[in-house]
Design a protein around this motif. Structure first.
Motif, PDB file in Angstrom:
ATOM      1  N   THR A  26       0.812  -1.221   0.000  1.00 33.48           N
ATOM      2  CA  THR A  26       0.000   0.000   0.000  1.00 33.48           C
ATOM      3  C   THR A  26       0.842   1.267   0.000  1.00 33.48           C
ATOM      4  N   GLY A  27       2.156   1.111  -0.076  1.00 36.45           N
ATOM      5  CA  GLY A  27       3.065   2.243   0.006  1.00 36.45           C
ATOM      6  C   GLY A  27       3.693   2.350   1.383  1.00 36.45           C
ATOM      7  N   ALA A  28       2.953   1.957   2.399  1.00 34.77           N
ATOM      8  CA  ALA A  28       3.476   1.943   3.768  1.00 34.77           C
ATOM      9  C   ALA A  28       4.026   0.569   4.119  1.00 34.77           C
ATOM     10  N   GLY A  29       3.768  -0.390   3.249  1.00 30.49           N
ATOM     11  CA  GLY A  29       4.147  -1.779   3.484  1.00 30.49           C
ATOM     12  C   GLY A  29       3.054  -2.679   2.946  1.00 30.49           C
ATOM     13  N   VAL A  30       3.203  -3.975   3.169  1.00 23.16           N
ATOM     14  CA  VAL A  30       2.210  -4.943   2.698  1.00 23.16           C
ATOM     15  C   VAL A  30       1.128  -5.071   3.781  1.00 23.16           C
TER      16      VAL A  30
END
Length: 153
Positions: A26-30
């Motif tokens: 998501t851009g912040a991590g999975v």
């Protein structure tokens, strides 16, 4: 004199889990969601079953640090319902964390997995759960997560 921090073991939560649901990076991590489908709570003064009532919501950061936020409920043997919100982190050597993701066994001593469970209930026998702080030492297995819960004295 410095304050002393002490803990006391109170019970073990064994949460059976379902298949991992992934929303991808998501851009912040999975972002992952792992359903909590049952299990047990066993210890001195608390015993019961985990209700199929929630999930563990996770973010896997690029360095493989996993931030966890599990929300579910259990019912005690005497009929009290206790809501659980358990926030924590899991971290260790990347190759071992990848083995866990594939469902392969890993010695829990090699993974740092700690949580901060918080409990809510209206039942008078278990109000002590709402008026104390707790910490957990956890282990991830293929089909379950086991959390040894300690009360901070």
């Amino acid at each position: 004199m410095n304050p002393v921090l002490e803990t006391k073991y109170v019970f073990t939560i064994t949460a059976h889990i379902g298949e991992v649901i992934s929303a991808g990076d998501t851009g912040a991590g999975v972002r992952r969601v792992i359903p909590v489908i049952g299990g047990s709570v066993k210890g001195e003064g608390v015993s019961g079953r985990i209700l199929p009532s929630g999930a563990d919501f996770q973010i896997i950061r690029p360095n493989e640090l996993i931030e966890l936020e599990a929300k579910y409920a259990f019912e005690t043997d005497d009929g009290a319902v206790v809501y659980v919100e358990n926030i924590g982190i899991r971290f260790g050597p990347i190759e071992l964390l990848q083995k866990l993701k594939r469902g392969e066994p890993v010695d829990p001593k090699l993974i740092y997995f700690r949580t901060r469970p918080r409990f809510e209930t209206g039942h008078p026998n278990y109000q002590w759960l709402t008026t104390h702080l707790f910490i957990g030492s956890a282990a991830r297995h293929q089909d379950r997560v086991v959390v040894d819960v300690h009360q901070v004295l």
